[in-house]
Design a protein around this motif. Structure first.
Motif, PDB file in Angstrom:
ATOM      1  N   GLY A   5       0.787  -1.235   0.000  1.00  0.00           N
ATOM      2  CA  GLY A   5       0.000   0.000   0.000  1.00  0.00           C
ATOM      3  C   GLY A   5       0.809   1.269   0.000  1.00  0.00           C
ATOM      4  N   GLU A   6       2.011   1.223   0.528  1.00  0.00           N
ATOM      5  CA  GLU A   6       2.844   2.424   0.609  1.00  0.00           C
ATOM      6  C   GLU A   6       4.257   1.966   0.947  1.00  0.00           C
ATOM      7  N   PRO A   7       5.206   2.854   0.754  1.00  0.00           N
ATOM      8  CA  PRO A   7       6.561   2.468   1.119  1.00  0.00           C
ATOM      9  C   PRO A   7       6.631   2.198   2.631  1.00  0.00           C
TER      10      PRO A   7
ATOM     11  N   ASP B  29       7.526  -7.306   0.631  1.00  0.00           N
ATOM     12  CA  ASP B  29       7.044  -5.930   0.459  1.00  0.00           C
ATOM     13  C   ASP B  29       6.521  -5.858  -0.974  1.00  0.00           C
ATOM     14  N   THR B  30       5.196  -5.912  -1.104  1.00  0.00           N
ATOM     15  CA  THR B  30       4.585  -6.082  -2.429  1.00  0.00           C
ATOM     16  C   THR B  30       4.152  -4.747  -2.997  1.00  0.00           C
ATOM     17  N   TYR B  31       4.681  -4.407  -4.140  1.00  0.00           N
ATOM     18  CA  TYR B  31       4.328  -3.147  -4.797  1.00  0.00           C
ATOM     19  C   TYR B  31       3.355  -3.408  -5.943  1.00  0.00           C
ATOM     20  N   TRP B  32       2.233  -2.727  -5.919  1.00  0.00           N
ATOM     21  CA  TRP B  32       1.272  -2.830  -7.032  1.00  0.00           C
ATOM     22  C   TRP B  32       0.204  -1.766  -6.889  1.00  0.00           C
ATOM     23  N   GLN B  33      -0.796  -1.803  -7.765  1.00  0.00           N
ATOM     24  CA  GLN B  33      -1.823  -0.769  -7.820  1.00  0.00           C
ATOM     25  C   GLN B  33      -3.178  -1.377  -8.179  1.00  0.00           C
ATOM     26  N   THR B  34      -4.230  -0.608  -7.918  1.00  0.00           N
ATOM     27  CA  THR B  34      -5.566  -1.025  -8.347  1.00  0.00           C
ATOM     28  C   THR B  34      -5.529  -1.395  -9.831  1.00  0.00           C
TER      29      THR B  34
ATOM     30  N   ASP C 281       4.426   6.603 -10.118  1.00  0.00           N
ATOM     31  CA  ASP C 281       5.334   6.510  -8.974  1.00  0.00           C
ATOM     32  C   ASP C 281       6.769   6.879  -9.350  1.00  0.00           C
TER      33      ASP C 281
ATOM     34  N   ARG D 284       4.301   8.809  -4.966  1.00  0.00           N
ATOM     35  CA  ARG D 284       3.646   9.344  -6.155  1.00  0.00           C
ATOM     36  C   ARG D 284       4.327  10.627  -6.622  1.00  0.00           C
TER      37      ARG D 284
ATOM     38  N   ASN E   2      -1.124   9.429  -0.477  1.00  0.00           N
ATOM     39  CA  ASN E   2      -1.347   8.101   0.066  1.00  0.00           C
ATOM     40  C   ASN E   2      -1.477   8.230   1.577  1.00  0.00           C
TER      41      ASN E   2
ATOM     42  N   ARG F  90      -5.528   5.669  -1.265  1.00  0.00           N
ATOM     43  CA  ARG F  90      -5.206   6.627  -2.307  1.00  0.00           C
ATOM     44  C   ARG F  90      -6.235   7.727  -2.367  1.00  0.00           C
TER      45      ARG F  90
HETATM   46  C1  6R9 Z   1      -2.243  -2.241  -3.896  1.00  0.00           C
HETATM   47  C2  6R9 Z   1      -2.482  -0.796  -3.690  1.00  0.00           C
HETATM   48  C3  6R9 Z   1      -1.302   2.170  -5.393  1.00  0.00           C
HETATM   49  C4  6R9 Z   1      -0.169   3.075  -4.965  1.00  0.00           C
HETATM   50  C5  6R9 Z   1       1.075   2.887  -5.787  1.00  0.00           C
HETATM   51  C6  6R9 Z   1       2.162   3.318  -4.821  1.00  0.00           C
HETATM   52  C7  6R9 Z   1       1.648   2.828  -3.482  1.00  0.00           C
HETATM   53  C8  6R9 Z   1       1.503   0.317  -3.115  1.00  0.00           C
HETATM   54  C9  6R9 Z   1       3.490  -0.131  -2.364  1.00  0.00           C
HETATM   55  C10 6R9 Z   1       3.428   1.248  -2.661  1.00  0.00           C
HETATM   56  C11 6R9 Z   1       5.621   1.513  -2.032  1.00  0.00           C
HETATM   57  C12 6R9 Z   1       4.736  -0.648  -1.849  1.00  0.00           C
HETATM   58  N1  6R9 Z   1       2.160   1.490  -3.113  1.00  0.00           N
HETATM   59  N2  6R9 Z   1       2.281  -0.668  -2.651  1.00  0.00           N
HETATM   60  N3  6R9 Z   1       4.488   2.063  -2.500  1.00  0.00           N
HETATM   61  N4  6R9 Z   1       5.769   0.219  -1.701  1.00  0.00           N
HETATM   62  N5  6R9 Z   1       4.884  -1.946  -1.499  1.00  0.00           N
HETATM   63  O1  6R9 Z   1      -2.045  -0.229  -2.722  1.00  0.00           O
HETATM   64  O2  6R9 Z   1      -3.214  -0.170  -4.675  1.00  0.00           O
HETATM   65  O3  6R9 Z   1      -4.595   1.650  -3.573  1.00  0.00           O
HETATM   66  O4  6R9 Z   1      -4.237   1.553  -6.070  1.00  0.00           O
HETATM   67  O5  6R9 Z   1      -2.397   2.240  -4.494  1.00  0.00           O
HETATM   68  O6  6R9 Z   1       0.218   2.756  -3.630  1.00  0.00           O
HETATM   69  O7  6R9 Z   1       2.261   4.705  -4.790  1.00  0.00           O
HETATM   70  O8  6R9 Z   1       1.020   3.665  -6.963  1.00  0.00           O
HETATM   71  P1  6R9 Z   1      -3.690   1.343  -4.697  1.00  0.00           P
END
Ligand code: 6R9
Length: 646
Positions: free
Chosen positions: A385-387, A409-414, A498, A513, A519, A524
């Protein structure tokens, strides 16, 4: 910062994991040499009614936009999440429901979840819902939320889940945007001992939605709620005598599965559209790969199903993999700040997946609330969800995980459907604060503002150069906006929004972002949305909103507000405006700071210089940069003088 510290892959993990370091390298190489073969194998995990013959037809250049995965395949998502497990795992618990009060009420086995889903599907059909219709779901974290999603998938309806924290106005906007004529909600929600007036919010929203003909109300607290004759009905009444089997609708891989609204840098929230085949392939594949999920394990993702993390890692990914998934209705600090850890012990949770904001809040309370629990069942931890700042990472690792559980630490987006980058527990040494490397098949690039590709250890904007199955297909009803938002900044590349650093080992560090999205506690929010909520108040002439670093929430909401000429700035009005945003968007969007400003810093062409406002909100006053291009540089003095310490 202990940025230098590296945690090697534990030997036992390298042995047990589905993917070790060599296998990771081999997979990355195979996507290059044999992409169709690789992606065919990945999709082989699902049951297809009619197998696909086309693997991918994706281009980031074509206009209007066109992305197809497994395009001629036919399948049903609910069959993949339920029916196919019944022979071998029918009596295994599918959903462990942990209620706010902590008294379990509804653990559902796969057989029970299948029956409930079919019942709900039949109820929807009886209300006239057909393939392709949009169904709005506004429910608390109760099993019926998963049931409602799966029931839509069963009959080919497209669900749009709205987080229970959203206001009536936000609900109305989403219902209107996708033209949904049916809403599934509950009498009330319950979180941290407090009730949430879900049905009342829906009633208020529907004053602006004359097209809604049916409201199905699930009973949660059994509170007395007004029911509009001819429109509203209790689910408990509707399901009486309804069959617990329902023929699944054969769906094309590219038929829509769901819409999920998310904030962008401009305008109203976008309806992110995901389709059937590619989404489920990616959710299930990443759930197994990233969490190294093995049958029989208990998986707990604390996200609400109102966000994408709940869609992919509470419901679809785990259920497609026949997992036991925990659904938690409550909050981390109720009734005590040991709640998470007690629930882990109670349900023998093996993998625990949560947001950095929760970790930071719990860390503040010290080790004792954690250490009084056992947590022996845990083997893997995750964040999303965030760093995550290294301090919080190290605490999570040392205290919660007793130093023995890797952290993914999983990075992704909607927009990306499921994970893009993460360490793999059996393959990747961990660096606290880094999401490590992209998963096989995900192609990252760092570019500068002009789009020049940057190589080696460097910082830049993160783009993706090729498609993956779980990628969003469009903005619902607005292909042009889809193209403009994601593919126009850098031609032929998907822009994540990002900023990111790549280190000398090729590890990626998301820095946050670079657009006007903030965030807050992993949620978001578009600053434009908060601004338009503020200016809809009769006292406000103009507003500019920026984020600022916040110890617990990651970012806080800082609002600069110019009042109309005859309005007197008072503390009461300040509090009123905070409450106003809460009501207009939802409690989680409530501003931390409202500063009244006689004027905002603007260029001569009238553009608000947010860069300056950001610096003021961050209290980085020595770095305001060049203000000589402002139409009226003197407004900055006032903003600095009246800055509100946070
Ligand atoms: C899954 C989710 C997406 C935005 C994304 C980024 C931030 C998500 C992160 C992260 C650093 C991580 N983000 N995971 N930043 N490390 N592991 O959160 O989706 O609500 O769409 O947010 O969240 O900035 O662009 P969503």
């Amino acid at each position: 910062m202990s940025e230098g510290e590296v945690f090697p892959v534990p030997a036992a993990w390298a042995k047990r994991a589905k993917m070790n370091a060599q296998a990771y390298e081999a997979a990355v190489a195979r996507v290059e040499t044999d992409p169709d073969g690789y992606w065919t194998d990945v999709a082989g995990r699902l049951d297809w009614i009619a197998p696909f013959t086309q693997v991918k037809d994706t281009s980031f250049h074509k206009h209007p936009f066109h992305i197809r995965w497994y395009a001629d395949g036919v399948l049903n998502v609910s069959v993949n999440c339920l029916d196919r497990h019944l022979d071998t795992r029918g009596d295994q618990v599918a959903i462990i429901w942990e209620s706010d009060e902590g008294t379990p009420w509804d653990n559902l086995t796969y057989r029970q979840l299948h029956a409930e889903t079919c019942r709900m599907a039949n109820v929807l059909k009886a209300r006239g819902v057909q393939k392709g219709d949009r169904v709005t779901i506004y429910l608390p974290m109760i099993p019926q939320a998963a049931v409602a999603m799966l029931a839509c998938a069963r009959i080919g309806a497209v669900h749009s889940v709205i987080f229970g924290g959203f206001s009536p106005d936000s609900i109305a906007g989403r219902i209107q945007d996708c033209d949904s004529r049916i809403v599934i909600t509950a009498d009330e929600g319950l979180r941290g001992g407090k009730t949430v007036p879900l049905k009342r919010n829906v009633d208020e929203a529907l004053e602006q939605c004359p097209g809604v003909t049916d409201v199905i109300v699930v009973r949660r607290t059994r509170a007395d709620v007004p029911m509009k004759a001819g429109r509203d009905a209790f689910y408990s009444d509707l399901k009486q005598g309804v069959a617990d089997t329902c023929e699944p609708e054969p769906m094309n891989a590219e038929d829509p599965l769901f819409i999920l609204y998310t904030s962008g840098s401009t305008g109203k929230p976008k309806g992110v559209l995901h389709t059937t085949g590619g989404y489920l392939v990616w959710a299930a594949h990443t759930h197994e790969l990233v969490f190294d999920y093995k049958p029989g394990e208990v998986f707990w993702c604390t996200a609400d199903v109102g966000w994408v993390t709940g869609h992919s890692y509470v419901v679809y990914g785990p259920l497609a993999n026949a997992a036991t998934t925990v659904m938690f209705e409550g909050v981390p600090n109720y009734p005590t700040n040991s709640r998470f850890w007690e629930v882990i012990d109670k349900h023998k949770v093996n993998t625990f997946y949560t947001a950095p904001t929760a970790i930071r809040a719990l860390m503040r309370d010290g080790d004792e609330p954690v250490l009084k629990t056992s947590r022996k069942s845990l083997r893997l931890l995750g964040t999303v969800g965030e760093p995550i700042n290294p301090e919080a990472w190290l605490w999570y690792h040392r205290v919660v995980g007793d130093g023995r559980c890797p952290i993914v630490d999983t990075y992704w987006q909607t927009e990306t459907g499921a994970c893009l980058a993460s360490p793999l527990p059996g393959a990747t040494a961990l660096k606290p604060g880094s999401c490590a490397k992209p998963l096989p098949g995900i192609k990252f690039e760092l570019v500068d503002a002009e789009g020049q590709v940057l190589h080696g250890a460097t910082s830049g904007n993160l783009v993706i150069t090729d498609s993956w199955p779980g990628q969003m297909r469009s903005v619902y009803g607005d292909h042009q906006r889809f193209f403009d938002t994601y593919f126009s900044t850098y031609a032929g590349k998907y822009f994540t929004g990002d900023g990111c650093r790549r280190d000398e080992d090729g590890y990626y560090w998301i820095t946050g972002r670079v657009d006007d999205v903030i965030n807050v506690s992993g949620h978001r929010l578009g600053t434009a949305e908060i601004e338009s909520a503020l200016v809809s108040n009769e006292n406000v002439a103009e507003a500019a909103v920026v984020g600022f670093p916040h110890d617990i929430k990651g970012q806080g909401v800082y609002c600069f507000v110019t009042l109309k000429a005859d309005v007197v700035p008072t503390d009461i009005l300040q509090a009123e405006l905070k409450g106003w945003v809460r009501r207009e968007i939802g409690p989680f969007a409530a501003p931390d700071v409202v500063q009244f400003a006689p004027g905002l810093p603007k260029t001569r062409s009238g553009k608000i210089m947010r860069r300056i406002l950001r610096k003021i909100a961050e209290n980085d006053l020595s770095n305001l940069g060049d203000i000589s291009t402002l139409a009226d540089p003197s407004v900055v003095d006032d903003l600095v003088k009246n800055r509100i310490g946070s």
